[in-house]
Design a protein around this motif. Structure first.
Motif, PDB file in Angstrom:
ATOM      1  N   TRP A  92      42.501  25.336  -8.926  1.00 48.40           N
ATOM      2  CA  TRP A  92      41.438  26.302  -8.674  1.00 48.40           C
ATOM      3  C   TRP A  92      41.067  26.379  -7.219  1.00 48.40           C
ATOM      4  CZ3 TRP A  92      37.037  26.298  -6.292  1.00 48.40           C
ATOM      5  CH2 TRP A  92      35.993  25.429  -6.557  1.00 48.40           C
ATOM      6  N   THR A 174      28.649  23.722  10.043  1.00 43.30           N
ATOM      7  CA  THR A 174      27.964  24.963  10.430  1.00 43.30           C
ATOM      8  C   THR A 174      27.424  24.884  11.865  1.00 43.30           C
ATOM      9  OG1 THR A 174      25.981  24.070   9.385  1.00 43.30           O
ATOM     10  CG2 THR A 174      27.264  25.654   8.107  1.00 43.30           C
ATOM     11  N   SER A 214      24.261  17.962  -0.293  1.00 40.17           N
ATOM     12  CA  SER A 214      24.642  17.418  -1.609  1.00 40.17           C
ATOM     13  C   SER A 214      26.039  16.814  -1.614  1.00 40.17           C
ATOM     14  CB  SER A 214      24.508  18.500  -2.691  1.00 40.17           C
ATOM     15  OG  SER A 214      25.011  19.730  -2.230  1.00 40.17           O
ATOM     16  N   ARG A 215      26.213  15.888  -2.514  1.00 39.54           N
ATOM     17  CA  ARG A 215      27.501  15.208  -2.682  1.00 39.54           C
ATOM     18  C   ARG A 215      28.410  16.145  -3.460  1.00 39.54           C
ATOM     19  NH1 ARG A 215      28.197   9.384  -5.801  1.00 39.54           N
ATOM     20  NH2 ARG A 215      28.934  10.584  -7.591  1.00 39.54           N
ATOM     21  N   LEU A 216      29.490  16.578  -2.834  1.00 40.59           N
ATOM     22  CA  LEU A 216      30.381  17.568  -3.445  1.00 40.59           C
ATOM     23  C   LEU A 216      31.657  16.926  -3.946  1.00 40.59           C
ATOM     24  CD1 LEU A 216      30.101  20.302  -0.659  1.00 40.59           C
ATOM     25  CD2 LEU A 216      28.802  20.214  -2.803  1.00 40.59           C
ATOM     26  N   THR A 220      35.334  21.091  -4.446  1.00 42.76           N
ATOM     27  CA  THR A 220      34.186  21.896  -4.026  1.00 42.76           C
ATOM     28  C   THR A 220      34.042  21.803  -2.509  1.00 42.76           C
ATOM     29  OG1 THR A 220      33.134  21.151  -6.072  1.00 42.76           O
ATOM     30  CG2 THR A 220      31.779  22.428  -4.563  1.00 42.76           C
ATOM     31  N   VAL A 224      34.031  24.845   0.036  1.00 40.41           N
ATOM     32  CA  VAL A 224      32.848  25.015   0.886  1.00 40.41           C
ATOM     33  C   VAL A 224      33.275  25.061   2.362  1.00 40.41           C
ATOM     34  CG1 VAL A 224      30.893  23.651   1.770  1.00 40.41           C
ATOM     35  CG2 VAL A 224      31.046  24.196  -0.666  1.00 40.41           C
ATOM     36  N   HIS A 227      35.073  28.438   3.002  1.00 40.95           N
ATOM     37  CA  HIS A 227      34.187  29.595   3.033  1.00 40.95           C
ATOM     38  C   HIS A 227      33.193  29.552   4.189  1.00 40.95           C
ATOM     39  CE1 HIS A 227      30.842  32.222   1.514  1.00 40.95           C
ATOM     40  NE2 HIS A 227      31.864  33.041   1.605  1.00 40.95           N
ATOM     41  N   THR A 228      32.794  28.345   4.608  1.00 41.70           N
ATOM     42  CA  THR A 228      31.885  28.219   5.753  1.00 41.70           C
ATOM     43  C   THR A 228      32.516  28.869   6.987  1.00 41.70           C
ATOM     44  OG1 THR A 228      30.891  26.196   4.898  1.00 41.70           O
ATOM     45  CG2 THR A 228      30.708  26.571   7.270  1.00 41.70           C
ATOM     46  N   VAL A 231      32.235  32.638   6.641  1.00 40.82           N
ATOM     47  CA  VAL A 231      30.878  33.169   6.840  1.00 40.82           C
ATOM     48  C   VAL A 231      30.547  33.197   8.331  1.00 40.82           C
ATOM     49  CG1 VAL A 231      28.416  32.796   6.429  1.00 40.82           C
ATOM     50  CG2 VAL A 231      30.048  32.457   4.576  1.00 40.82           C
TER      51      VAL A 231
ATOM     52  N   GLU B  95      29.120  24.971 -12.528  1.00 38.31           N
ATOM     53  CA  GLU B  95      29.310  23.626 -11.964  1.00 38.31           C
ATOM     54  C   GLU B  95      29.221  23.647 -10.443  1.00 38.31           C
ATOM     55  OE1 GLU B  95      32.592  20.926 -13.308  1.00 38.31           O
ATOM     56  OE2 GLU B  95      33.232  21.064 -11.218  1.00 38.31           O
ATOM     57  N   LYS B  96      29.958  24.554  -9.823  1.00 37.70           N
ATOM     58  CA  LYS B  96      30.000  24.602  -8.352  1.00 37.70           C
ATOM     59  C   LYS B  96      28.654  25.029  -7.775  1.00 37.70           C
ATOM     60  CE  LYS B  96      34.028  23.225  -8.681  1.00 37.70           C
ATOM     61  NZ  LYS B  96      34.039  21.759  -8.854  1.00 37.70           N
ATOM     62  N   GLU B  99      26.364  22.086  -7.873  1.00 42.69           N
ATOM     63  CA  GLU B  99      26.710  21.114  -6.830  1.00 42.69           C
ATOM     64  C   GLU B  99      26.191  21.566  -5.471  1.00 42.69           C
ATOM     65  OE1 GLU B  99      30.801  19.483  -6.388  1.00 42.69           O
ATOM     66  OE2 GLU B  99      31.165  20.563  -8.259  1.00 42.69           O
ATOM     67  N   ILE B 100      26.407  22.846  -5.156  1.00 41.03           N
ATOM     68  CA  ILE B 100      26.038  23.385  -3.844  1.00 41.03           C
ATOM     69  C   ILE B 100      24.524  23.561  -3.749  1.00 41.03           C
ATOM     70  CG2 ILE B 100      26.231  25.438  -2.360  1.00 41.03           C
ATOM     71  CD1 ILE B 100      29.134  25.717  -3.481  1.00 41.03           C
ATOM     72  N   SER B 134      26.601  15.104  -8.684  1.00 42.76           N
ATOM     73  CA  SER B 134      26.262  15.268  -7.255  1.00 42.76           C
ATOM     74  C   SER B 134      24.985  14.504  -6.893  1.00 42.76           C
ATOM     75  CB  SER B 134      26.154  16.745  -6.905  1.00 42.76           C
ATOM     76  OG  SER B 134      25.222  17.392  -7.744  1.00 42.76           O
ATOM     77  N   GLN B 136      21.843  14.625  -7.625  1.00 43.72           N
ATOM     78  CA  GLN B 136      20.607  15.298  -7.253  1.00 43.72           C
ATOM     79  C   GLN B 136      19.644  15.308  -8.435  1.00 43.72           C
ATOM     80  OE1 GLN B 136      21.179  19.462  -6.515  1.00 43.72           O
ATOM     81  NE2 GLN B 136      23.354  19.233  -6.813  1.00 43.72           N
ATOM     82  N   LEU B 223      30.298  32.591  -6.494  1.00 45.70           N
ATOM     83  CA  LEU B 223      30.215  31.376  -5.684  1.00 45.70           C
ATOM     84  C   LEU B 223      30.131  31.711  -4.199  1.00 45.70           C
ATOM     85  CD1 LEU B 223      30.082  28.335  -6.135  1.00 45.70           C
ATOM     86  CD2 LEU B 223      32.484  28.247  -5.454  1.00 45.70           C
ATOM     87  N   HIS B 227      27.187  30.486  -1.775  1.00 44.94           N
ATOM     88  CA  HIS B 227      27.428  29.649  -0.594  1.00 44.94           C
ATOM     89  C   HIS B 227      27.104  30.365   0.713  1.00 44.94           C
ATOM     90  CE1 HIS B 227      30.001  27.413   2.376  1.00 44.94           C
ATOM     91  NE2 HIS B 227      29.164  26.509   1.935  1.00 44.94           N
ATOM     92  N   THR B 228      27.261  31.695   0.738  1.00 43.11           N
ATOM     93  CA  THR B 228      26.910  32.458   1.938  1.00 43.11           C
ATOM     94  C   THR B 228      25.436  32.243   2.284  1.00 43.11           C
ATOM     95  OG1 THR B 228      28.583  34.145   1.499  1.00 43.11           O
ATOM     96  CG2 THR B 228      26.738  34.800   2.915  1.00 43.11           C
ATOM     97  N   VAL B 231      25.069  28.810   3.848  1.00 41.20           N
ATOM     98  CA  VAL B 231      25.583  28.705   5.219  1.00 41.20           C
ATOM     99  C   VAL B 231      24.591  29.340   6.194  1.00 41.20           C
ATOM    100  CG1 VAL B 231      27.402  29.407   6.824  1.00 41.20           C
ATOM    101  CG2 VAL B 231      27.999  28.630   4.527  1.00 41.20           C
TER     102      VAL B 231
END
Lengths: 236, 236
Positions: A92, A174, A214-216, A220, A224, A227-228, A231, B95-96, B99-100, B134, B136, B223, B227-228, B231
Motif C-alpha cells: 500500500w 517540515t 505521533s508515533r507512526l 505511514t 507522510v 506527501h510532506t 505539500v 487507521e492512517k 495515527e496522523i 501510536s 496516543q 488521507l 495530512h495536508t 503539514v
C-alpha cells in the motif's frame, strides 16, 4: 476508446502489450482489432494506439500518436524504507506513493528489520497498477533490496534525511526541507534504526528528522514523508 | 510495565477492561494481578493502573495515577468521506488518519456511492487499535453513515471544503487553507460527487478544492487532505 490506460514498457521497439495487459485488454475489456487504446511506457509518454492483433497473451498495437508529458515535479523524491513484516503494508505504501508521485523507491534492510527480503515483482506490479489507475505516464523506479550500509554510501544529488524516533537532536521535515530541493528520505523498520545506524547515516551526510508528534507505523511514516515533500512544493 | 496501551472508555465509572482488551491483557500478554498497565479513555487521559482482577472477559483495574494530555492540535479536523467498495481501503484510511491525528470521521453516502452502508464497528475497532499502536490518548469520533444531503446541512465552526474532479473553478487545498483554522473536508466516492451535489455543497458554504495534479483514489484523497492540514499547521 476505453479509458483504461495500458502499460507497454518498450512500446517503440516492441509494440505489444505484456501478457497481463493483453489479457485485460482482450479477455476482460473484450477489445477487438481496430479498437483504439491509450498506452504509456511509464517514462513520461502516452501513445494513442490501434489494436491490430488482439491476442490474450501478446496483443500487437500500432502507434497513431505519441504525447510527451512534462514531469509535473521540479524536484526528485527518493524514499528508502525498511519493508514491514506484513507485505500488504509495503504494497500500500508503494501504491499510495505512486498515486501521489515519487521518483524512486528502495527497500532497505537494517539491523532491526523484521523482513529481510521482499517480493520485488509484487511491488513493481503494485506500482504499475497505481500508475495506470491514476492515469499518469510516470512509473517510479523500484530497486531490489539493498542493505542499509551499502545504501547510505550511494551518491545522491540533493538533501538526504533519516527519520528516527530517538531523543537525539533532529529537525521536523517540515522545517528543514525547502521547496524545490531534491530529497532522499530514509524510513526505518518497526523497531527503528539502531542508534549506530543513525550515527553512520549522519556521518554519510544524512540529516536526522522527525515526522511530527505521533508515533507512526513504518508505512505511514513513509507516506507522510512522501506527501510532506509534495505539500511544501505546492505552497506558493 | 507492559508498553501496550490499553483502552477503557469509561474507566472512571467502570474501572474494567472491555472484553477484547481483557483477553489481550490476560491471554496474550499473560498479565497477572498486581501487574502495572497504562490505560487510556481515548479522551486525552492516560491512567497508570494496577491489574487487580485478571479476567479474560472483564479484568478489573485500579487507577494509581491519572495523566492529562494536552491536545497537540490547535485546530479541529473533520473529514467526511464516501466509503469505497473495498472495506479494507476504508479501514486503512481510518487507521492512517488516526495515527496522523484527526478529530472526527463521517462516512457519507452520495449519489454515486458504490457502498451504501459500512461496518461501523469495524471502523471503531480500527481507530482504537491505531490509537493504541501510536500511543496516543485521543480516539477520533467516528459517526454512523449519513446521507450527503443531511450532512451538508450540519453546522461546523470553521472552513468547509469539498474536493472534486470536475473542471469547474476550485482552489488547491494548500492555497486556500490557513494554519490554525478548523477544517471540514468532503471527499467523494470512486465516481466523484455529482455536479449537482458539488453545487449544493457550494450553496451550503463549502469551498471547492483540488488535492493536486494526480487522480487519487478516494481513500488516498482522504488521507492526502488530512495530512495536508497537518503539514500546513506544522510550518513555522
Amino acid at each position: 476508446m476505453s479509458d483504461t490506460l495500458f502499460y507497454s514498457p518498450d512500446i517503440i521497439n516492441n509494440p505489444q502489450l505484456p501478457e497481463i495487459e493483453s489479457h485485460h485488454c482482450v479477455k476482460v475489456l473484450r477489445m477487438r482489432n481496430g479498437d483504439l487504446l491509450t498506452v504509456t511506457d511509464g517514462k513520461g509518454h502516452f501513445y494513442q494506439c490501434t489494436l491490430i492483433d488482439a491476442n490474450p497473451k501478446h496483443s500487437t498495437i500500432s502507434i497513431i500518436n505519441k504525447i510527451d508529458v512534462k514531469q509535473p515535479r521540479n524536484f526528485i523524491l527518493h524514499v528508502a524504507f525498511a519493508p514491514t513484516k506484513q507485505m500488504d503494508r509495503n504494497e500500500w505504501f508503494v501504491e499510495k506513493a505512486t498515486e501521489i508521485g515519487i521518483d524512486r523507491l528502495t527497500p532497505i534492510i537494517s539491523n532491526y528489520s523484521e523482513r529481510k527480503e521482499i517480493k520485488f515483482e509484487r511491488l513493481i506490479k503494485t506500482a504499475i497498477s497505481a500508475m495506470k489507475q491514476s492515469q499518469q505516464p510516470f512509473l517510479p523506479q523500484i530497486d531490489e533490496t539493498v542493505s542499509f550500509n551499502d545504501f547510505i554510501k550511494l551518491p545522491f544529488k540533493g538533501n538526504k534525511y533519516i527519520a528516527h524516533c530517538y531523543e537525539t537532536p533532529k529537525t521536523p521535515l517540515t522545517q528543514i526541507y525547502k521547496k524545490g530541493e531534491n530529497a532522499l528520505i530514509l524510513i526505518g523498520p518497526e523497531g527503528d534504526f539502531s542508534e549506530e545506524e543513525v550515527e553512520r547515516a549522519i556521518n554519510s551526510g544524512f540529516s536526522p528528522i522527525s515526522l511530527g508528534e505521533s508515533r507512526l507505523r513504518t508505512e505511514t511514516a513513509s507516506l507522510v514523508a512522501t506527501h510532506t515533500i509534495h505539500v511544501i512544493n505546492s505552497l506558493s
